[in-house]
Design a protein around this motif. Structure first.
Motif, PDB file in Angstrom:
ATOM      1  N   GLN A 244       3.660  -4.470   4.561  1.00 19.32           N
ATOM      2  CA  GLN A 244       3.857  -5.905   4.769  1.00 19.32           C
ATOM      3  C   GLN A 244       5.345  -6.247   4.888  1.00 19.32           C
ATOM      4  OE1 GLN A 244       1.792  -7.286   1.316  1.00 19.32           O
ATOM      5  NE2 GLN A 244      -0.182  -7.504   2.386  1.00 19.32           N
ATOM      6  N   ARG A 245       6.198  -5.582   4.114  1.00 23.20           N
ATOM      7  CA  ARG A 245       7.649  -5.814   4.226  1.00 23.20           C
ATOM      8  C   ARG A 245       8.159  -5.361   5.597  1.00 23.20           C
ATOM      9  NH1 ARG A 245       7.655  -3.894  -1.259  1.00 23.20           N
ATOM     10  NH2 ARG A 245       8.301  -1.804  -0.535  1.00 23.20           N
ATOM     11  N   ARG A 246       7.645  -4.223   6.060  1.00 24.60           N
ATOM     12  CA  ARG A 246       8.088  -3.692   7.355  1.00 24.60           C
ATOM     13  C   ARG A 246       7.698  -4.633   8.507  1.00 24.60           C
ATOM     14  NH1 ARG A 246       5.991   0.903   6.642  1.00 24.60           N
ATOM     15  NH2 ARG A 246       4.078   0.672   7.889  1.00 24.60           N
ATOM     16  N   LEU A 247       6.477  -5.198   8.444  1.00 22.04           N
ATOM     17  CA  LEU A 247       6.029  -6.109   9.497  1.00 22.04           C
ATOM     18  C   LEU A 247       6.791  -7.431   9.456  1.00 22.04           C
ATOM     19  CD1 LEU A 247       2.158  -5.497   9.361  1.00 22.04           C
ATOM     20  CD2 LEU A 247       3.823  -4.580  11.003  1.00 22.04           C
ATOM     21  N   LEU A 248       7.141  -7.903   8.251  1.00 26.97           N
ATOM     22  CA  LEU A 248       7.915  -9.139   8.139  1.00 26.97           C
ATOM     23  C   LEU A 248       9.297  -8.962   8.758  1.00 26.97           C
ATOM     24  CD1 LEU A 248       8.387 -12.006   7.060  1.00 26.97           C
ATOM     25  CD2 LEU A 248       9.057 -10.966   4.867  1.00 26.97           C
ATOM     26  N   MET A 249       9.939  -7.840   8.456  1.00 30.10           N
ATOM     27  CA  MET A 249      11.279  -7.605   9.017  1.00 30.10           C
ATOM     28  C   MET A 249      11.222  -7.478  10.532  1.00 30.10           C
ATOM     29  SD  MET A 249      13.065  -5.027   6.270  1.00 30.10           S
ATOM     30  CE  MET A 249      11.771  -3.785   6.378  1.00 30.10           C
ATOM     31  N   SER A 250      10.197  -6.813  11.088  1.00 27.39           N
ATOM     32  CA  SER A 250      10.093  -6.669  12.539  1.00 27.39           C
ATOM     33  C   SER A 250       9.858  -8.017  13.213  1.00 27.39           C
ATOM     34  CB  SER A 250       8.975  -5.688  12.893  1.00 27.39           C
ATOM     35  OG  SER A 250       7.708  -6.198  12.451  1.00 27.39           O
ATOM     36  N   ALA A 251       9.057  -8.889  12.581  1.00 29.53           N
ATOM     37  CA  ALA A 251       8.819 -10.219  13.153  1.00 29.53           C
ATOM     38  C   ALA A 251      10.115 -11.035  13.180  1.00 29.53           C
ATOM     39  CB  ALA A 251       7.746 -10.926  12.344  1.00 29.53           C
TER      40      ALA A 251
END
Length: 542
Positions: free
Chosen positions: A26-33
């Motif tokens: 979830q942290r990785r997807l937030l940073m990519s967004a």
């Protein structure tokens, strides 16, 4: 266009607030967004704000651009550390060998005679080279279909071939008595209880941290002893009567409990009663083999004028007795968690037992003494006004309200012994057959001459048939018949078995007498006279 420092500081604050609540993916997807919103240079700016590598941010971007569905988990299938059961293929067989040593593994397992908790199993597996935790052991057991199981009371011992037929017969007798307005009771002795400050099963509401203190060990108090509750349950009235004894659980105590119920409750509920049906277990103080039980019931019948019918439950089915689950179970629940410190506490607890469907109880204390080891002789048994039913006369019988002749203590020397005539045994009122019918029956059962092997029996075949007819028609036991025919009890048992098999093979039925005939008195007198002779007296302990 470069990303302003103010934007990076805002991202740093956002990530610091949200990351503790998110998992790795979830942290990785937030940073990519966030990087995609910033455009060119967004990956580097987000990586610096979150203090992670740019590769991590780019991996999230690739995941978003691929359009993957939510996984529902942090790692992809197959990720993370391998299960210990997969890494160690010998773990599962070793575990099954411990929990089922008699079926799947070593019958000499060290845990065969111990409680197999998950901690104990994990320790034993680790000792054998399979390093595993208690939680993993529990997971493996569940996968193999195991669960925590308690013992189940379902085994009833040997199943008698006529068990179901006896239950149907008993139910028909109870239905007939209740339809005629006659009392039907179920009787038995409840488990003996220690009197004193002893632990009882169950719990009660009390102030927290203030349990009732009881003795550490369950050793009977020599002054208080034990309580013996004998219950009488009236099926129609849904009432119970419990006689709490303090001495011994004997047949005399059992019948005295029924006597007290009749005089204290039954007689007023059934003022017009002429009969009484008692259903009881096959063993114990009210067992069908207990001579004293029949003798005491005969005395009760003579005292009350009631015709007492007894139907015993088949052996091994005592838990089906009505008094068990309609009376005793409610008593146990009523005094759960309460130490039975005195006989008064026991009596009052029983008397206070009620149910929502209307059960009412009465209890009283019985301090009388009931000696054990009482001997009942063959003469007394032969003199009882007892009639056995045609179906299983050992389990179903009737005691008529006739006083049984007392056994003489000793015969006076000057009293001449009455002359005995063997011909009295063939009296048609005793056999329900004419001499010709009896002779024809003997010829029909007589074996062929070629079938006779060994030495001839001491009792003539005609007398063997006559003894069996008296046994079946008058319900005379082998003991008094052995006295009347001058033989041994063992030989008479064998004779009755042999002739009954011949009758069954030819389909011949000897009907039982409904009431004891008057001509039975000379036979009883003969047995009494022979039994009072010390040289021929046979006693049997009840």
């Amino acid at each position: 266009m470069s990303i302003l420092g103010e934007t990076r500081s805002q991202l740093s604050v956002k990530f610091a607030e949200l990351f503790p609540h998110l998992d790795e993916r979830q942290r990785r997807l937030l940073m990519s967004a966030e990087s995609r919103v910033l455009g060119h240079g967004g990956v580097r700016a987000v990586a610096r704000a979150a203090e992670v590598s740019e590769t991590t941010v780019r991996k999230g971007v690739f995941e978003l651009e691929a359009g993957e569905e939510p996984l529902g988990r942090v790692r992809r299938p197959g990720g993370g550390r391998k299960r210990v059961a997969d890494v160690d293929p010998g773990l599962r067989p070793a575990l099954l060998a411990l929990v089922e040593p008699d079926v799947r593994g070593d019958p000499m397992s060290p845990l065969r005679w111990t409680v197999k908790s998950t901690r104990v199993l994990a320790r034993e597996l680790t000792r054998a080279g399979h390093r595993v935790s208690a939680d993993t052991v529990a997971d493996l057991l569940r996968e193999e279909g195991f669960s925590l199981q308690a013992n189940v009371k379902i085994l009833e011992g040997s199943r008698h071939v006529d068990r179901d037929a006896q239950f149907r017969y008993l139910n028909e007798e109870a239905r007939e008595h209740q339809g005629a307005g006659q009392p039907v009771i179920s009787v038995d002795t409840k488990k003996k209880e220690l009197v004193g400050a002893f632990k009882t099963d169950g719990r009660q509401w009390r102030p927290a941290g203030d349990p009732v203190p009881v003795n550490m060990h369950d050793f009977a108090d020599p002054k208080l002893g034990r309580a013996i509750p004998y219950g009488v349950y009236d099926l129609a009235a849904n009432t119970g009567w419990v006689n709490v004894g303090t001495d011994h659980d004997t047949a005399a105590f059992a019948v005295e409990s029924i006597r007290r119920w009749w005089h204290g409750q039954g007689q007023s509920v059934y003022p017009r009663a002429t009969r009484l049906l008692i259903t009881a277990d096959a063993g114990g103080s009210n067992g069908y083999r207990t001579r004293a039980w029949k003798l005491e019931l005969a005395r009760l019948a003579a005292e009350t004028g009631l015709t007492i019918t007894v139907c015993h439950l088949p052996p091994g089915t005592s838990k089906w007795n009505k008094v068990e689950h309609r009376l005793f179970s409610h008593i146990t629940m009523n005094w759960r968690g309460r130490p039975l410190t005195s006989h008064e506490v026991i009596v009052q607890s029983i008397a206070a037992t009620t149910t929502r469907i209307g059960l009412r109880m009465h209890a009283e204390l019985d301090t009388s003494t009931y000696p054990t080891g009482v001997q009942i002789g063959d003469a007394e048994m032969a003199a009882l006004p007892l009639t056995r039913h045609g179906f299983h006369g050992d389990w179903n019988y009737v005691l008529h309200p006739q006083p049984a002749p007392a056994v003489p203590a000793a015969r006076a020397p000057h009293t001449p012994e009455p002359e005995w005539n063997q011909a009295l045994l063939t009296d048609p009122t005793l056999t329900s057959m004419s001499p010709k019918q009896l002779n024809d029956l003997t010829k029909a059962l007589a074996p062929d001459s070629g079938d006779r092997r060994g030495r001839p029996p001491r009792l003539a075949f005609a007398d063997q048939v006559l003894a069996t007819v008296l046994h079946l028609h008058l319900a005379l036991a082998a003991e008094p018949l052995a006295v009347l025919f001058g033989g041994s009890r063992t030989a008479m048992h064998r004779t009755l078995l042999k002739i009954r098999k011949l009758l069954g093979a030819r389909g011949i039925v000897i009907p039982p007498a409904t009431t004891p005939p008057a001509a039975l008195a000379p036979l009883q007198a003969r047995v009494l006279a022979q039994s009072s002779d010390p040289e021929s007296k046979i006693k049997t302990t009840c």
